[in-house]
Enzyme design. Structure first.
Site, mmCIF file in Angstrom:
data_model
loop_
_atom_site.group_PDB
_atom_site.id
_atom_site.type_symbol
_atom_site.label_atom_id
_atom_site.label_comp_id
_atom_site.label_asym_id
_atom_site.label_seq_id
_atom_site.Cartn_x
_atom_site.Cartn_y
_atom_site.Cartn_z
ATOM 1 N N ASP A 132 12.141 48.120 25.285
ATOM 2 C CA ASP A 132 13.153 47.933 24.480
ATOM 3 C C ASP A 132 13.984 47.161 24.187
ATOM 4 O OD1 ASP A 132 12.108 50.408 24.439
ATOM 5 O OD2 ASP A 132 13.587 51.548 25.129
ATOM 6 N N GLU A 138 37.524 69.047 8.864
ATOM 7 C CA GLU A 138 37.990 67.662 8.707
ATOM 8 C C GLU A 138 38.662 67.444 10.263
ATOM 9 O OE1 GLU A 138 38.359 69.722 6.392
ATOM 10 O OE2 GLU A 138 38.011 68.541 4.647
ATOM 11 N N ARG A 148 13.929 60.685 25.897
ATOM 12 C CA ARG A 148 13.470 59.492 25.884
ATOM 13 C C ARG A 148 13.558 58.496 26.873
ATOM 14 N NH1 ARG A 148 13.822 54.527 24.163
ATOM 15 N NH2 ARG A 148 12.237 53.707 23.845
ATOM 16 N N PRO A 181 33.908 60.627 15.562
ATOM 17 C CA PRO A 181 34.536 58.606 15.022
ATOM 18 C C PRO A 181 35.409 58.625 16.415
ATOM 19 C CG PRO A 181 34.994 60.815 13.253
ATOM 20 C CD PRO A 181 34.516 60.803 14.846
HETATM 21 CL CL1 6GU Z 1 30.393 61.536 17.130
HETATM 22 N N1 6GU Z 1 31.158 61.849 14.616
HETATM 23 C C1 6GU Z 1 31.501 61.938 13.369
HETATM 24 N N2 6GU Z 1 31.913 62.238 12.576
HETATM 25 N N3 6GU Z 1 31.335 60.810 12.731
HETATM 26 C C2 6GU Z 1 31.178 59.805 13.600
HETATM 27 C C3 6GU Z 1 30.625 60.108 14.789
HETATM 28 C C4 6GU Z 1 30.650 61.593 15.514
HETATM 29 N N4 6GU Z 1 30.230 58.669 15.251
HETATM 30 C C5 6GU Z 1 30.689 57.775 13.810
HETATM 31 N N5 6GU Z 1 30.463 58.692 13.246
#
Ligand code: 6GU
Length: 222
Positions: free
Chosen positions: A164, A113, A150, A86
């Site tokens: 697209d 975690e 794709r 994230p």
């Molecule tokens: Cl790549 N991993 C996690 N755990 N949460 C996320 C993410 C990745 N991308 C958005 N949220």
């Protein structure tokens, strides 16, 4: 293209690899996708892959050893290594086009975690798929894989992805099929006219209108 995915939950990928476009791309040898269980690379007698964080704190942390060994095993001079987290750069269609030209992707899925910070040194890039938190990188890695596969030549009709949403930073125009009148909801007259030049103009106008209304931020991107 070859894609190696490192995960603690390989079963999550079963249906992804055996349905629809991805399945066909694999069968047609447009892409090779291998799923690797990070646990298989653990040198711990109990196949442990995580441990408590130094300094204390919540949860378990993915240890460097299994991931370092897995990457060392799989890596070639052609490899481009992606860490799903994230905290990564936010993913978009432009990035999908960049990845489509790589010969070999190694995608590491973070889980629990967190992971030992030193794992970051293995990665060429870190990718997040949006501003929300998932329980692990698995779904995110499937999102990236799907969007890249794709785009590989011959996987879907090129014309199909050239039109697209997000090519030229524009959303798709509206499409309709039979019947021309469904419960009083009518298909725009112009689409029934057979006048292709006018139809193309109308579609482009619709793309601009939609993008302005729904995603004005896209019109400001380069
Ligand atoms: Cl790549 N991993 C996690 N755990 N949460 C996320 C993410 C990745 N991308 C958005 N949220």
């Amino acid at each position: 293209m070859k894609i190696d995915i490192l995960t603690l939950f390989p079963n999550m990928f079963d249906n992804f690899l055996t349905e629809s476009i991805i399945k066909r791309a694999i069968n047609d040898k447009k892409v090779i996708i291998n799923i690797h269980n990070i646990r298989d690379y653990s040198k711990d007698p109990h196949k442990k892959v995580d441990d408590y964080p130094f300094g204390g704190g919540e949860g378990m942390v993915l240890m460097p050893q299994p991931i370092f060994d897995a990457v060392e095993h799989l890596k070639t001079p052609d490899s481009y290594i992606i860490l799903m987290t994230p905290q990564g750069i936010k993913y978009n269609q432009k990035k999908a086009y960049e990845l489509k030209d790589k010969k070999h992707l190694i995608i590491i899925c973070g889980h629990y975690e967190g992971f030992d910070e030193r794992i970051r040194t293995l990665a060429d890039t870190e990718i997040s798929i949006g501003d929300y938190v998932l329980t692990g990188g698995e779904l995110a890695s499937m999102v990236v894989t799907d969007s890249v596969v794709r785009l590989i030549d011959g996987v879907i009709e090129t014309n199909s992805h050239l039109k697209d949403s997000f090519n030229n930073n524009l959303l798709d125009y509206p499409t309709y099929t039979r019947p021309a009148d469904y419960k009083g909801l009518k298909v725009p007259e112009i689409l029934l006219s057979g006048h292709h030049e006018n139809i193309n103009m109308w579609r482009h106008e619709q793309q601009l209108k939609r993008t302005k209304e729904r995603r004005p931020d896209l019109l400001e991107e380069d």
